[in-house]
Write a protein that holds these residues in place. Structure first.
Motif, PDB file in Angstrom:
ATOM      1  N   LEU A   3      28.683  21.722 -13.120  1.00  0.00           N
ATOM      2  CA  LEU A   3      27.664  20.686 -13.030  1.00  0.00           C
ATOM      3  C   LEU A   3      26.552  21.142 -12.104  1.00  0.00           C
ATOM      4  N   ASP A   4      25.303  20.916 -12.522  1.00  0.00           N
ATOM      5  CA  ASP A   4      24.147  21.163 -11.667  1.00  0.00           C
ATOM      6  C   ASP A   4      23.227  19.952 -11.714  1.00  0.00           C
ATOM      7  N   VAL A   5      22.930  19.414 -10.542  1.00  0.00           N
ATOM      8  CA  VAL A   5      21.977  18.320 -10.392  1.00  0.00           C
ATOM      9  C   VAL A   5      20.812  18.865  -9.576  1.00  0.00           C
ATOM     10  N   GLU A   6      19.606  18.803 -10.144  1.00  0.00           N
ATOM     11  CA  GLU A   6      18.453  19.417  -9.504  1.00  0.00           C
ATOM     12  C   GLU A   6      17.317  18.403  -9.331  1.00  0.00           C
ATOM     13  N   GLN A   7      17.027  18.095  -8.080  1.00  0.00           N
ATOM     14  CA  GLN A   7      15.855  17.285  -7.712  1.00  0.00           C
ATOM     15  C   GLN A   7      15.805  15.948  -8.466  1.00  0.00           C
ATOM     16  N   VAL A   8      16.945  15.281  -8.546  1.00  0.00           N
ATOM     17  CA  VAL A   8      17.014  14.024  -9.301  1.00  0.00           C
ATOM     18  C   VAL A   8      16.483  12.864  -8.463  1.00  0.00           C
ATOM     19  N   THR A   9      15.567  12.120  -9.057  1.00  0.00           N
ATOM     20  CA  THR A   9      14.969  10.944  -8.418  1.00  0.00           C
ATOM     21  C   THR A   9      15.098   9.753  -9.354  1.00  0.00           C
ATOM     22  N   TRP A  10      15.456   8.617  -8.781  1.00  0.00           N
ATOM     23  CA  TRP A  10      15.527   7.371  -9.555  1.00  0.00           C
ATOM     24  C   TRP A  10      15.100   6.230  -8.648  1.00  0.00           C
ATOM     25  N   GLU A  11      14.219   5.377  -9.141  1.00  0.00           N
ATOM     26  CA  GLU A  11      13.725   4.296  -8.309  1.00  0.00           C
ATOM     27  C   GLU A  11      13.740   2.971  -9.041  1.00  0.00           C
ATOM     28  N   GLU A  13      11.707  -0.796  -8.735  1.00  0.00           N
ATOM     29  CA  GLU A  13      10.618  -1.565  -8.120  1.00  0.00           C
ATOM     30  C   GLU A  13       9.960  -0.779  -6.992  1.00  0.00           C
ATOM     31  N   ALA A  14       9.631   0.464  -7.282  1.00  0.00           N
ATOM     32  CA  ALA A  14       8.918   1.369  -6.378  1.00  0.00           C
ATOM     33  C   ALA A  14       9.755   1.793  -5.170  1.00  0.00           C
ATOM     34  N   LYS A  15      11.047   1.450  -5.156  1.00  0.00           N
ATOM     35  CA  LYS A  15      11.919   1.906  -4.082  1.00  0.00           C
ATOM     36  C   LYS A  15      12.800   3.033  -4.606  1.00  0.00           C
ATOM     37  N   LYS A  16      12.771   4.170  -3.918  1.00  0.00           N
ATOM     38  CA  LYS A  16      13.561   5.311  -4.359  1.00  0.00           C
ATOM     39  C   LYS A  16      15.027   5.124  -3.955  1.00  0.00           C
ATOM     40  N   ILE A  17      15.878   4.933  -4.956  1.00  0.00           N
ATOM     41  CA  ILE A  17      17.316   4.817  -4.716  1.00  0.00           C
ATOM     42  C   ILE A  17      17.928   6.211  -4.595  1.00  0.00           C
ATOM     43  N   LEU A  18      17.405   7.150  -5.380  1.00  0.00           N
ATOM     44  CA  LEU A  18      17.766   8.566  -5.282  1.00  0.00           C
ATOM     45  C   LEU A  18      16.493   9.356  -5.062  1.00  0.00           C
ATOM     46  N   ASN A  19      16.508  10.246  -4.073  1.00  0.00           N
ATOM     47  CA  ASN A  19      15.281  10.935  -3.686  1.00  0.00           C
ATOM     48  C   ASN A  19      15.507  12.449  -3.708  1.00  0.00           C
ATOM     49  N   GLU A  20      15.174  13.065  -4.844  1.00  0.00           N
ATOM     50  CA  GLU A  20      15.241  14.518  -5.006  1.00  0.00           C
ATOM     51  C   GLU A  20      16.628  15.063  -4.638  1.00  0.00           C
ATOM     52  N   VAL A  21      17.637  14.484  -5.254  1.00  0.00           N
ATOM     53  CA  VAL A  21      19.029  14.875  -4.981  1.00  0.00           C
ATOM     54  C   VAL A  21      19.369  16.156  -5.730  1.00  0.00           C
ATOM     55  N   THR A  22      19.940  17.109  -5.008  1.00  0.00           N
ATOM     56  CA  THR A  22      20.402  18.359  -5.601  1.00  0.00           C
ATOM     57  C   THR A  22      21.835  18.613  -5.148  1.00  0.00           C
ATOM     58  N   LEU A  23      22.716  18.873  -6.119  1.00  0.00           N
ATOM     59  CA  LEU A  23      24.094  19.243  -5.811  1.00  0.00           C
ATOM     60  C   LEU A  23      24.686  19.985  -6.987  1.00  0.00           C
ATOM     61  N   SER A  39      24.048   3.723  -0.298  1.00  0.00           N
ATOM     62  CA  SER A  39      23.424   5.021  -0.036  1.00  0.00           C
ATOM     63  C   SER A  39      22.970   5.733  -1.300  1.00  0.00           C
ATOM     64  N   GLY A  40      23.476   5.302  -2.472  1.00  0.00           N
ATOM     65  CA  GLY A  40      23.080   5.934  -3.732  1.00  0.00           C
ATOM     66  C   GLY A  40      24.199   6.647  -4.447  1.00  0.00           C
ATOM     67  N   ILE A 208      25.540  11.611   1.444  1.00  0.00           N
ATOM     68  CA  ILE A 208      24.278  11.026   1.009  1.00  0.00           C
ATOM     69  C   ILE A 208      23.978   9.799   1.866  1.00  0.00           C
ATOM     70  N   SER A 209      22.721   9.663   2.244  1.00  0.00           N
ATOM     71  CA  SER A 209      22.276   8.524   3.044  1.00  0.00           C
ATOM     72  C   SER A 209      20.870   8.152   2.606  1.00  0.00           C
ATOM     73  N   GLU A 210      20.664   6.873   2.302  1.00  0.00           N
ATOM     74  CA  GLU A 210      19.353   6.377   1.862  1.00  0.00           C
ATOM     75  C   GLU A 210      18.794   7.226   0.724  1.00  0.00           C
ATOM     76  N   GLY A 211      19.672   7.589  -0.196  1.00  0.00           N
ATOM     77  CA  GLY A 211      19.249   8.289  -1.395  1.00  0.00           C
ATOM     78  C   GLY A 211      19.005   9.769  -1.254  1.00  0.00           C
TER      79      GLY A 211
END
Length: 257
Positions: A3-11, A13-23, A39-40, A208-211
């Protein structure tokens, strides 16, 4: 299976729940995801098993972009075990495990001898063969989780996603479920609430903390007092477990309790 997760962002109402997550998770590796409530963790897992669609970034399995896969192809690669299963399922245990064969069947295909063999082996591996004819709703929490793991096994995937699968289970069943999953030797990504279970079972941990991913590495590299205080707001003493040598955490509050 990797599995590769690269720079994943999901928001939302303009709030980023996930902020450029890579793992990442390597073949046969048991990777833990820890972090406080909100935390996301679950949002990230939902993106990975396609319950959510990220706004940006790439999620791939063995180099293939999951967004380009059909639902059937994705289900052949990824099996999911959630923390809670609806208790109102009015199916027998064997019927629920047969649901794991769905990604391998056409709309009008009947069950085959091969399907029945795989289901029987899956029930045997989780120690639930004698429960095959029982109604699912009559089982205990630990037994239900074993059935859901058997359903995942029947999918014959090499990648397993666990979203806090030991919540609401007593300690015997918590250890039993994770012993079972660890023994499967498949690539596993698990969100875990209990940090001592994460320390005991994970090859690597992402915090993970605050996305955002704030730490990653082996349990002894991540589970440090300063990180625990930073993301959970509580004190921790970390020492080697007398039996396993892995990190063992003792928690305390600043008011002396």
């Amino acid at each position: 299976m990797r599995l590769d997760v690269e720079q994943v962002t999901w928001e939302v109402e303009a709030k980023k729940i996930l902020n450029e997550v890579t793992l990442s998770a390597d073949d046969d590796e048991f990777v833990g995801l820890i972090g406080p409530n909100g935390s996301g963790k679950s949002s990230l897992l939902r993106c990975i098993y396609r319950s959510l669609r990220p706004d940006a970034g790439l999620i791939s399995i063995d180099g293939g972009d999951i967004a380009q896969m059909t639902i059937r192809d994705s289900a052949r690669k990824t099996a999911v075990v959630l923390q809670e299963t609806p208790s109102e399922f009015d199916f027998q245990v064997e019927e629920i495990v047969f649901m794991g064969r769905t990604p391998h069947k056409g709309l009008l295909d009947r069950e085959t001898d091969e399907d029945r063999r795989i289901v029987a082996e899956s029930l045997e591996r989780v120690g639930m063969t004698e429960f095959a004819g029982r109604n699912f709703w009559t089982l205990s929490g630990g037994e239900k989780q074993r059935v859901i793991v058997a359903r995942a096994l029947a999918q014959q995937t090499r990648f397993l996603v666990l979203d806090e699968p030991t919540n609401h289970l007593d300690i015997k069943f918590q250890i039993g479920i994770l012993d079972l999953v660890k023994g499967l030797h498949v690539t596993t990504l698990a969100a875990l609430h209990d940090l001592n279970l994460a320390a005991s079972y994970c090859d690597r941990i992402y915090a993970i903390s605050e996305g955002k991913i704030v730490a990653s590495g082996a349990p002894e590299q991540v589970l440090r007092p300063e990180l625990i205080r930073s993301i959970y707001g509580i004190g921790a003493i970390v020492q080697p477990h007398p039996k396993t040598g892995r990190p063992h955490l003792l928690f305390y509050s600043d008011n002396g309790h």
